[in-house]
Design a protein around this motif. Structure first.
Motif, PDB file in Angstrom:
ATOM      1  N   TYR A 203       0.813  -1.212   0.000  1.00  0.00           N
ATOM      2  CA  TYR A 203       0.000   0.000   0.000  1.00  0.00           C
ATOM      3  C   TYR A 203       0.849   1.266   0.000  1.00  0.00           C
ATOM      4  O   TYR A 203       0.405   2.335  -0.443  1.00  0.00           O
ATOM      5  N   MET A 204       2.090   1.164   0.498  1.00  0.00           N
ATOM      6  CA  MET A 204       2.952   2.347   0.578  1.00  0.00           C
ATOM      7  C   MET A 204       3.579   2.704  -0.767  1.00  0.00           C
ATOM      8  O   MET A 204       4.193   3.753  -0.908  1.00  0.00           O
ATOM      9  N   GLU A 205       3.377   1.853  -1.756  1.00  0.00           N
ATOM     10  CA  GLU A 205       3.909   2.103  -3.093  1.00  0.00           C
ATOM     11  C   GLU A 205       2.793   2.587  -4.018  1.00  0.00           C
ATOM     12  O   GLU A 205       1.613   2.528  -3.681  1.00  0.00           O
ATOM     13  N   GLN A 206       3.173   3.077  -5.194  1.00  0.00           N
ATOM     14  CA  GLN A 206       2.179   3.441  -6.188  1.00  0.00           C
ATOM     15  C   GLN A 206       1.609   2.164  -6.811  1.00  0.00           C
ATOM     16  O   GLN A 206       2.363   1.318  -7.277  1.00  0.00           O
ATOM     17  N   LEU A 250       0.147   5.323  12.323  1.00  0.00           N
ATOM     18  CA  LEU A 250       1.372   6.126  12.428  1.00  0.00           C
ATOM     19  C   LEU A 250       1.117   7.425  13.182  1.00  0.00           C
ATOM     20  O   LEU A 250       1.924   7.846  14.017  1.00  0.00           O
ATOM     21  N   LEU A 251       0.007   8.074  12.897  1.00  0.00           N
ATOM     22  CA  LEU A 251      -0.315   9.334  13.568  1.00  0.00           C
ATOM     23  C   LEU A 251      -0.539   9.119  15.054  1.00  0.00           C
ATOM     24  O   LEU A 251      -0.167   9.954  15.887  1.00  0.00           O
ATOM     25  N   ARG A 252      -1.130   7.988  15.390  1.00  0.00           N
ATOM     26  CA  ARG A 252      -1.433   7.702  16.794  1.00  0.00           C
ATOM     27  C   ARG A 252      -0.180   7.346  17.591  1.00  0.00           C
ATOM     28  O   ARG A 252      -0.027   7.742  18.746  1.00  0.00           O
ATOM     29  N   LYS A 253       0.727   6.592  16.971  1.00  0.00           N
ATOM     30  CA  LYS A 253       1.818   5.978  17.728  1.00  0.00           C
ATOM     31  C   LYS A 253       3.172   6.642  17.537  1.00  0.00           C
ATOM     32  O   LYS A 253       4.133   6.254  18.208  1.00  0.00           O
ATOM     33  N   THR A 254       3.286   7.596  16.610  1.00  0.00           N
ATOM     34  CA  THR A 254       4.570   8.245  16.374  1.00  0.00           C
ATOM     35  C   THR A 254       4.372   9.754  16.290  1.00  0.00           C
ATOM     36  O   THR A 254       3.249  10.253  16.201  1.00  0.00           O
ATOM     37  N   ASP A 255       5.478  10.476  16.308  1.00  0.00           N
ATOM     38  CA  ASP A 255       5.417  11.934  16.114  1.00  0.00           C
ATOM     39  C   ASP A 255       5.921  12.319  14.727  1.00  0.00           C
ATOM     40  O   ASP A 255       6.353  13.445  14.495  1.00  0.00           O
ATOM     41  N   THR A 256       5.846  11.375  13.790  1.00  0.00           N
ATOM     42  CA  THR A 256       6.271  11.609  12.415  1.00  0.00           C
ATOM     43  C   THR A 256       5.457  12.749  11.800  1.00  0.00           C
ATOM     44  O   THR A 256       4.250  12.857  12.015  1.00  0.00           O
ATOM     45  N   LEU A 257       6.115  13.615  11.041  1.00  0.00           N
ATOM     46  CA  LEU A 257       5.429  14.711  10.377  1.00  0.00           C
ATOM     47  C   LEU A 257       4.310  14.182   9.492  1.00  0.00           C
ATOM     48  O   LEU A 257       4.424  13.114   8.878  1.00  0.00           O
ATOM     49  N   VAL A 258       3.214  14.930   9.420  1.00  0.00           N
ATOM     50  CA  VAL A 258       2.067  14.502   8.625  1.00  0.00           C
ATOM     51  C   VAL A 258       2.460  14.291   7.169  1.00  0.00           C
ATOM     52  O   VAL A 258       2.021  13.331   6.521  1.00  0.00           O
ATOM     53  N   SER A 259       3.303  15.158   6.646  1.00  0.00           N
ATOM     54  CA  SER A 259       3.745  15.008   5.253  1.00  0.00           C
ATOM     55  C   SER A 259       4.522  13.709   5.058  1.00  0.00           C
ATOM     56  O   SER A 259       4.396  13.047   4.020  1.00  0.00           O
ATOM     57  N   GLU A 260       5.306  13.310   6.060  1.00  0.00           N
ATOM     58  CA  GLU A 260       6.064  12.070   5.971  1.00  0.00           C
ATOM     59  C   GLU A 260       5.127  10.857   6.098  1.00  0.00           C
ATOM     60  O   GLU A 260       5.318   9.848   5.427  1.00  0.00           O
ATOM     61  N   VAL A 261       4.103  10.975   6.952  1.00  0.00           N
ATOM     62  CA  VAL A 261       3.104   9.909   7.067  1.00  0.00           C
ATOM     63  C   VAL A 261       2.415   9.694   5.726  1.00  0.00           C
ATOM     64  O   VAL A 261       2.226   8.560   5.279  1.00  0.00           O
ATOM     65  N   ALA A 262       2.067  10.797   5.068  1.00  0.00           N
ATOM     66  CA  ALA A 262       1.418  10.707   3.750  1.00  0.00           C
ATOM     67  C   ALA A 262       2.296   9.942   2.772  1.00  0.00           C
ATOM     68  O   ALA A 262       1.830   9.039   2.065  1.00  0.00           O
ATOM     69  N   PHE A 263       3.576  10.280   2.746  1.00  0.00           N
ATOM     70  CA  PHE A 263       4.514   9.643   1.825  1.00  0.00           C
ATOM     71  C   PHE A 263       4.680   8.156   2.160  1.00  0.00           C
ATOM     72  O   PHE A 263       4.651   7.302   1.273  1.00  0.00           O
ATOM     73  N   ARG A 264       4.822   7.836   3.444  1.00  0.00           N
ATOM     74  CA  ARG A 264       5.027   6.446   3.860  1.00  0.00           C
ATOM     75  C   ARG A 264       3.830   5.557   3.549  1.00  0.00           C
ATOM     76  O   ARG A 264       3.971   4.351   3.368  1.00  0.00           O
ATOM     77  N   CYS A 265       2.650   6.159   3.501  1.00  0.00           N
ATOM     78  CA  CYS A 265       1.435   5.374   3.280  1.00  0.00           C
ATOM     79  C   CYS A 265       0.987   5.374   1.820  1.00  0.00           C
ATOM     80  O   CYS A 265      -0.113   4.895   1.516  1.00  0.00           O
TER      81      CYS A 265
END
Length: 310
Positions: A203-206, A250-265
């Protein structure tokens, strides 16, 4: 069971705990009259292992009905349609383990031997199984042992439960040796099961719908029609749903930037992520991170076929 079931299929999505790829449903909550008023099957994103202590009714796996009466267990792979129905006026006592098979087996099988791992997992997921404890005492014993480990939560219980269940899964693979070619009809639909598996892993890929159709060896038009019929949502909608579900974690369990969460997912732009996230959850990723429990039910409502438990 006589009465014909509806073609509707319900997708029940389970989230594994952060520290262990096993979710246990234990205790009195699962003493109940199962399936009353439900005339359709459901399936999960993970394996379900059930142990019936007592009760009477019918367990349906795919198109097969199995009468249950206690001291029996079921092993139901992800994407395998099933349901449990107690006899009218009776109560049944079950307990359940839901597990991420890949993660339970990781570290148990030799590293670097991907082909071996795929062979074992393919056998494990070959079919749904229903069996009496007296007919498979070692397998039943491991299920009961794992349930008690999860119930007790002693020090290092997670590692112990993984070890017991890894050994159990190897037994399942061994038992399914001759079934891998005979159980295709038990999946949600064998033609799209590969696509569902691929989305869950990539899912994290195109992901192109045309490529998913190619994996299923059917035309894109046929794939879209078949997928929508089985899932009651289009393939792109399903891909984005899986992406948003993982983004929530990811948003719940980490402090990763929202933009990075978007990219990772798997979202190519932040605006696309924000749009899809709000469509599914009903709020922005920033609002979700501030107070996710307020929006949990909204996520479940959007998943027309999704519940946590019964």
């Amino acid at each position: 069971m006589g009465k014909k079931r509806k073609s509707k299929m319900e997708f029940r999505y389970y989230k594994m705990p952060a520290d262990i790829p096993i979710l246990a449903l234990l205790g009195q909550k699962w003493v109940r009259s199962y399936g009353q008023g439900i005339d359709y099957l459901h399936f999960h994103n993970c394996m379900e292992i059930g142990y019936c202590y007592e009760g009477k009714g019918t367990l349906t796996i795919g198109e097969k009905d199995y009468p249950f009466s206690g001291n029996q267990f079921s092993v139901i792979p992800h994407n395998c349609p099933h349901t449990t129905t107690s006899d009218p006026g009776t109560m049944s006592r079950w307990e359940y383990l839901f597990l991420d098979v890949d993660k339970v087996l990781r570290g148990f099988l030799p590293e670097g031997n991907q082909k071996k791992m795929e062979q074992v997992i393919h056998r494990i997921n070959a079919r749904g199984t229903f069996c009496g404890a007296k007919d498979a005492p070692e397998m039943a014993g491991k299920i009961l042992q794992a349930l008690d480990i999860m119930r007790g939560t002693k020090e290092f219980y997670a590692e112990e439960a993984k070890g017991v269940l890894a050994a159990f899964l190897i037994e399942v693979a061994r038992e399914n040796q001759d079934e891998t070619q005979n159980a295709k009809d038990e999946k949600v639909n064998d033609l799209i099961s590969d696509a569902l598996d691929y989305v869950s892993r990539h899912y994290m890929e195109q992901i192109r719908i045309e490529a998913l159709a190619g994996r299923c060896h059917i035309s894109e038009t046929h794939f879209r029609r078949l997928f929508s019929s089985c899932m009651s949502m289009g393939p792109l909608e399903y891909i984005n749903l899986v992406r948003v579900q993982n983004a929530c974690e990811l948003l719940r369990k980490t402090d990763t930037l929202v933009s990075e969460v978007a990219f990772r997912c798997g979202f190519s732009t932040l605006s696309t992520f924000n749009r899809n996230f709000k469509q599914v959850v009903g709020c922005s990723p920033f609002e979700w991170r501030k107070n996710p429990e307020n929006f949990e039910q909204q996520l479940l409502k959007y998943e027309i076929h999704s519940e946590e438990g019964w």
